[in-house]
Write a protein that holds these residues in place. Structure first.
Motif, mmCIF file in Angstrom:
data_model
loop_
_atom_site.group_PDB
_atom_site.id
_atom_site.type_symbol
_atom_site.label_atom_id
_atom_site.label_comp_id
_atom_site.label_asym_id
_atom_site.label_seq_id
_atom_site.Cartn_x
_atom_site.Cartn_y
_atom_site.Cartn_z
ATOM 1 N N SER A 134 1.528 8.219 -2.790
ATOM 2 C CA SER A 134 1.173 9.620 -2.523
ATOM 3 C C SER A 134 -0.217 9.746 -1.910
ATOM 4 N N GLY A 135 -0.851 8.608 -1.600
ATOM 5 C CA GLY A 135 -2.211 8.634 -1.076
ATOM 6 C C GLY A 135 -2.294 9.043 0.374
ATOM 7 N N GLU A 136 -3.497 9.021 0.893
ATOM 8 C CA GLU A 136 -3.763 9.529 2.242
ATOM 9 C C GLU A 136 -3.464 8.476 3.311
ATOM 10 N N LEU A 137 -3.129 8.967 4.491
ATOM 11 C CA LEU A 137 -2.815 8.108 5.639
ATOM 12 C C LEU A 137 -3.805 8.382 6.768
ATOM 13 N N LEU A 138 -4.075 7.373 7.553
ATOM 14 C CA LEU A 138 -4.863 7.555 8.766
ATOM 15 C C LEU A 138 -3.922 7.990 9.880
ATOM 16 N N GLN A 139 -4.312 8.984 10.615
ATOM 17 C CA GLN A 139 -3.368 9.687 11.490
ATOM 18 C C GLN A 139 -3.101 8.988 12.823
ATOM 19 N N SER A 140 -3.970 8.103 13.253
ATOM 20 C CA SER A 140 -3.772 7.495 14.577
ATOM 21 C C SER A 140 -4.266 6.056 14.575
ATOM 22 N N THR A 141 -3.825 5.292 15.571
ATOM 23 C CA THR A 141 -4.282 3.912 15.718
ATOM 24 C C THR A 141 -5.774 3.856 15.986
ATOM 25 N N LYS A 174 -4.024 -5.010 9.194
ATOM 26 C CA LYS A 174 -2.592 -5.281 9.254
ATOM 27 C C LYS A 174 -1.950 -5.045 7.894
ATOM 28 N N GLU A 175 -2.649 -5.425 6.824
ATOM 29 C CA GLU A 175 -2.139 -5.231 5.466
ATOM 30 C C GLU A 175 -2.019 -3.745 5.124
ATOM 31 N N LEU A 176 -3.012 -2.959 5.531
ATOM 32 C CA LEU A 176 -3.028 -1.528 5.196
ATOM 33 C C LEU A 176 -2.113 -0.711 6.093
ATOM 34 N N GLU A 177 -1.950 -1.126 7.331
ATOM 35 C CA GLU A 177 -1.235 -0.325 8.336
ATOM 36 C C GLU A 177 -1.891 1.045 8.424
ATOM 37 N N SER A 178 -1.166 2.114 8.135
ATOM 38 C CA SER A 178 -1.768 3.450 8.266
ATOM 39 C C SER A 178 -2.326 3.983 6.951
ATOM 40 N N ALA A 179 -2.186 3.218 5.848
ATOM 41 C CA ALA A 179 -2.644 3.695 4.542
ATOM 42 C C ALA A 179 -4.158 3.563 4.413
ATOM 43 N N ALA A 180 -4.774 4.541 3.754
ATOM 44 C CA ALA A 180 -6.210 4.453 3.487
ATOM 45 C C ALA A 180 -6.493 3.378 2.443
ATOM 46 N N LEU A 181 -5.622 3.275 1.414
ATOM 47 C CA LEU A 181 -5.712 2.250 0.391
ATOM 48 C C LEU A 181 -4.388 1.503 0.302
#
Length: 481
Positions: free
Chosen positions: A131-138, A157-164
């Protein structure tokens, strides 16, 4: 409720086969659904920390782990977080299931290892992984790295778009920054309360010989030195310690005996030991009033702000506040609200909820449309008139000004007392100094007199001898002068 109703409708159709009856039943359910639930406006939670390792003086083997949560304590608080999520996100819709509006919740912890860890574990249940936050763009992902030249491609690479990782949500946990915490730890922050507690307990900290056999069994089962089992006043703390001992595989004389002893320590903590503390929290109202004053005043202020904003049509930013601390505040609040008639010890991860509601079936704008619901470990569920509840808090606690004045006056009297002792010491030292100097002078005078008379006698004898040997005339006898 809707799922249950839906299932019953199908059963009615299959069994009765009557369109008329189906229509009547449908109308009945529509009437039920028109009675909407009351609106939950605001909620406060207070939870005692999860099970944690005791201080080394209670169990020697706890060195290096003291006051840290056990795995069981972490689990307790996580389950509390899940319960809070179910109640306030799934059922009552007070909060959003994601941490989007960050001013909606407040997490406040006592400044201790066990309290802060409990808050973190509770938040893990309140805001689940995913349910955490995502980074919106590359582009955002590429620049959201520490400002140095290291290669972070592996972690990106491990996080992909996730903040954590695992999309965990970070939520701030507030504490008092090392300053005296009158809200969650008044009994330690205020010297006056600490003094009252010591006076109320008095000599009850002494070991009770009636529990000699109990001590011996504890020593044998858990390999404890007798001095570590100080007295039955520690029974509640000992119970948690014994659970920690089992969890860590500490040497025990059989699990069955260990579990039995744990049960007995709980019985002692809730009954016989608690009798020792009756004077402290349940008969001496001043102590419980002082300990809970700042917390209840803060709750009152939050409820009043929420109610006033709703009455005037203003939005409420803060909707949920969770406090995590020890049993002192919790038990004092229960005492002041008359919610713990049997005076039971507040066990680890006990939970108190105070909720503000608006009667949705009333269109009037009146204080009588609001009420407070209080729940404690789901054993106590009280619905109270809002105005009476606020007035009740005013009656059972001191004003912040009186509380602060009490603590300040005690501190001032202590400082004054210290100054007085310093003055007394200076005066006494001066008197002693004068007496010593006077005595020394007196001694020297006596010594001088004694020395002078001795010298004169010796000189007379010498002169007499000289007279006889040399025939010195009488007038020379004054030579020695």
């Amino acid at each position: 409720y809707q799922r249950r109703v839906h299932g019953e409708q199908y059963q009615v159709e299959d069994f009765m086969g009557s369109k008329t009856n189906i229509v009547v039943i449908a109308i009945f359910f529509l009437m039920l659904s028109s009675i909407s639930a009351d609106d939950l406006l605001f909620a406060v939670a207070y939870s005692k920390e999860g099970i944690y390792y005791p201080k080394p003086e209670v169990l020697d083997w706890a060195k290096g782990k003291a006051l840290h949560l056990t795995s069981g304590g972490i689990r307790q608080q996580y389950i509390l977080g899940r319960e809070l999520r179910k109640r306030y996100m799934d059922d009552l819709k007070l909060l959003e299931d994601k941490y989007a509006h960050k001013d909606q919740i407040l997490i406040r912890s006592a400044a201790s290892k066990q309290a802060i860890s409990s808050a973190y574990a509770q938040l893990s249940g309140l805001y689940l992984a995913g349910s955490g936050e995502l980074l919106q763009s590359t582009a955002q992902q590429n620049i959201a790295v520490p400002p140095n030249t290291a290669d972070y491609s592996e972690w990106k690479k491990e996080l992909e778009s996730a903040a954590l990782n695992f999309t965990i949500q970070a939520v701030p946990i507030l504490e008092n920054g090392g300053l005296p915490d009158y809200v969650l730890n008044a009994s330690e922050a205020c010297e006056g309360i600490k003094n009252m507690v010591s006076y109320a307990i008095g000599d009850k900290w002494e070991q009770n010989s009636a529990f000699k056999t109990f001590y011996e069994r504890l020593e044998k089962a858990f390999n404890l030195p007798v001095e570590s089992v100080k007295n039955v006043i520690y029974a509640g703390e000992l119970r948690d310690a014994l659970i920690c001992s089992l969890a860590d595989g500490a040497p025990v004389g059989g699990e069955e005996e260990a579990l039995k002893l744990i049960s007995e320590t709980l019985d002692i903590a809730q009954n016989r030991t608690y009798d020792f503390l009756v004077d402290l929290k349940y008969e001496d109202r001043n102590v419980s009033r002082l300990i809970s004053t700042h917390f209840l005043n803060q709750v009152k202020a939050m409820l009043e702000t929420s109610q006033n904003n709703h009455l005037k049509g203003y939005p409420n930013k803060l909707k949920f506040a969770s406090f995590i601390g020890g049993e002192g505040v919790l038990e004092s609040v229960l005492q002041n609200l008359d919610l713990n008639q049997d005076k039971k010890h507040a066990r680890s991860a006990s939970l108190l909820l105070i909720e503000l509601y608006k009667d949705s079936n009333s269109n009037e704008k009146s204080l009588n449309d609001y009420y407070v619901k209080v729940l404690y470990n789901k054993d106590v569920d009280a619905k109270l008139n809002y105005t009476l509840f606020i007035e009740g808090i005013k009656q059972v606690v001191y004003s912040s000004e009186k509380f602060d004045s009490f603590c300040a006056s005690y501190k001032k009297s202590e400082e004054s007392s210290n100054v007085n002792w310093v003055l007394i010491g200076i005066i006494a030292g001066s008197i002693i100094g004068v007496l010593l100097i006077g005595g020394l002078i007196f001694y020297l005078v006596l010594k001088c007199k004694s020395s002078s008379s001795t010298d004169e006698a010796e000189e007379e004898a010498v002169l007499a001898q000289l007279k006889g040997q040399l025939g010195v005339k009488e007038q020379y006898s004054s030579l020695h002068h």
